[in-house]
Motif scaffolding. Structure first.
Motif, short mmCIF file in Angstrom:
data_model
loop_
_atom_site.label_atom_id
_atom_site.label_comp_id
_atom_site.label_asym_id
_atom_site.label_seq_id
_atom_site.Cartn_x
_atom_site.Cartn_y
_atom_site.Cartn_z
N UNK A 194 0.74 -1.18 -0.19
CA UNK A 194 -0.13 -0.12 -0.24
C UNK A 194 1.05 1.37 -0.39
N UNK A 195 0.00 1.73 -0.21
CA UNK A 195 0.89 3.47 -0.64
C UNK A 195 0.91 4.65 0.46
N UNK A 196 1.01 5.43 1.02
CA UNK A 196 1.00 6.49 2.51
C UNK A 196 1.33 7.62 2.17
N UNK A 197 0.23 8.32 2.51
CA UNK A 197 0.98 9.65 3.04
C UNK A 197 0.83 9.95 4.17
N UNK A 198 1.13 10.80 4.87
CA UNK A 198 0.96 11.69 5.57
C UNK A 198 1.54 13.04 5.63
N UNK A 199 0.20 13.72 6.46
CA UNK A 199 0.51 15.52 5.87
C UNK A 199 0.48 15.90 6.82
N UNK A 200 2.01 16.05 7.26
CA UNK A 200 2.51 17.46 8.67
C UNK A 200 2.22 18.94 7.32
N UNK A 201 2.38 19.56 6.61
CA UNK A 201 2.68 20.76 6.44
C UNK A 201 1.44 21.55 5.90
#
Ligand code: PLP
Length: 483
Positions: free
Chosen positions: A444-451
């Motif tokens: 699976x792909x994953x994005x973590x948004x912290x910006x």
């Protein structure tokens, strides 16, 4: 100050104020210029190629002038660094940093206080203590709470489990955590000398949160075997899914079984400052210990973290007295020596970064920034859920989205290869950086948004790039099969 006549005076932080100003100024100018010119989060640099450049540096031949070394550093490091402040850096739990915290960093490293004893830190110790109280107050741990800054969530978890082990009753020691818990729990168990099977992983529900029924069953079976559950580790913000374990129900069970509850809020601690989402952490106030990572969701530079405990007296398990450092009479005279509470001895004044942030921006501003990235993750989930090319796993309470590209056709042929390829191709192009994980053996792909500066248009752009790279691999494979 009396000018130093030492030949290396210009190298010493206390040598001359002018050298300090101009040398650091040159470093700041270099980074500022690079930041202003960032058009992608990464250049796609190949590690072998960069390794050759680093190896080629002759460490026996110093360049002398800082300017020349900064020039060299431009090629060795800054050009190909991974830039967390770029809106298309979406990979791991790294945040862009706020400038007030950087100001704190400059001050704390130059003054170089050490947090072990009062006589090496003075006001720094009082500021750290005040921020521990501030955080414990936000968690709601009560008037006997205490804690200490640590090097990171891993160290906080290690120390929490160490304290829990010291407080535990007789019997074979067990730790219960969910299958989505952080791997530092396993590491801690090994460091504590517990057996390889000491950590029992509790299954999760459809939203990847610890199943309360499964936890109850595990507590019963440990009790039946005479095992001592020294801690239940609940996760407030799992690393992969950003989901929060059902803290109130877990706290009820821990109370009923007399078990230490540790809440790993390394990621979810940002909600402590959120003006709108603090309620998602409800139940955290019943923990015996809590891990917070300001360097994950408070926009602080690494390192900035803490361990908090409900009962400050439990920190005594980390207390040792040395005649040369913190003799017992100092504690008896109430001299504030933080080394009495810490696994570390010499320790950075990382608390100053958070202090500057709270004093310049205020906690609400931090919470609002975190809220923005959580909102953006919700939008990203919706975007992917509506797009027939993708499958999404579960809605996050925080700011991650786990998904995968699904090729058309029965059984989605080449799905694993396509997703792996998309991530690598994206990193090699430097257009965006995303992460990956596996679920039930599938990629699976994953994005973590912290910006907070990542816009919906950035997400849409990255989603199209992923689909294009993935489809390209599927087309290539399909062509090879039919050829
Ligand atoms: C990141 C993380 C940790 C480890 O924190 P470090 O600061 O990287 O040592 C622990 N637990 C969770 C849930 C995390 O996401």
């Amino acid at each position: 100050m009396r000018p130093l006549r030492h030949p290396y005076a210009h190298l010493l932080a206390n040598g001359t104020a002018d050298a300090y100003r101009s040398t650091l100024g040159a470093g700041v100018d270099l980074v500022a210029a690079r930041v202003a010119g960032t058009d992608r989060p990464f250049t796609g640099m190949d590690p072998q190629r960069l390794a050759v450049q680093v190896q080629d540096v002759d460490l026996r031949a110093p360049l002398g002038a800082a300017a020349a070394v900064l020039d060299e550093l431009r090629d060795l490091y800054l050009r190909d660094a991974v830039w967390f402040h770029h809106p298309r850096y979406l990979a791991h739990l790294n945040c862009p940093v706020v400038i007030p915290a950087l100001l704190g960093e400059v001050v704390l490293s130059a003054v170089n206080s050490s947090m072990d004893t009062w006589d090496q830190s003075a006001g720094a110790t009082l500021i750290e203590r005040r921020l521990i109280d501030w955080t414990a107050g936000r968690v709601g741990l009560g008037q006997h709470a205490d804690g200490v800054f640590t090097s990171g969530g891993t160290q906080s978890n290690v120390q929490a489990l160490f304290l829990a082990r010291e407080q535990a009753g007789p019997g074979r020691k067990r730790i219960l955590t969910s299958e989505a818990g952080h791997f530092s729990v396993q590491k801690a168990a090994k460091l504590l000398g517990l057996g390889a099977d000491a950590v029992i992983t509790v299954p999760t529900d459809a939203r990847r949160r610890m199943s309360v029924d499964a936890l109850k069953a595990a507590l019963h079976s440990c009790a039946d075997r005479g095992d001592a559950v020294m801690a239940v580790v609940a996760t407030a913000g799992t690393t992969d899914f950003g989901t929060i374990d059902p803290l109130p129900a877990i706290a009820d069970l821990c109370e009923a079984f007399g078990t230490w509850l540790h809440v790993d809020a390394a990621y979810g601690c940002g909600l402590l400052a959120s003006p709108t989402r603090r309620h998602l952490l409800e139940g955290i106030e019943r923990a015996d210990s809590v891990t917070v990572d300001y360097h994950k969701s408070f926009f602080q530079p690494v390192s900035s973290s803490a361990l908090l405990v409900r009962d400050g007296a439990t920190l005594r398990h980390a207390t040792f007295h040395a005649d040369y450092l913190n003799p017992k009479r100092m504690a008896e005279a109430s001299i504030p020596n933080q080394v009495d509470k810490s696994l570390q001895t010499t320790r950075r004044f990382d608390a100053l970064k958070l202090w500057m942030t709270l004093r310049i921006m205020g906690a609400d501003a931090i919470g609002e920034l975190f809220d923005e990235v959580v909102d953006r993750a919700t939008e990203t989930y919706d975007l992917l859920a509506e797009d027939p090319r993708f499958e999404v796993v579960t809605r996050s309470d925080l700011s991650t989205v786990v998904f995968r590209y699904l090729p058309t056709g029965a059984g989605h042929p080449h799905a694993d290869a396509a997703n792996l390829h998309a991530r690598e191709a994206l990193a090699a192009s430097g257009e965006a950086v995303i992460a990956s994980t596996t679920i039930d053996g599938r990629h699976f792909l994953k994005v973590t948004l912290l910006n907070p500066l990542t816009a919906r248009s950035d997400i849409e752009h990255v989603v199209e790039l992923i689909a294009t790279h993935a489809a390209e691999l599927v087309n290539r494979r399909t062509a090879a099969v039919s050829a």
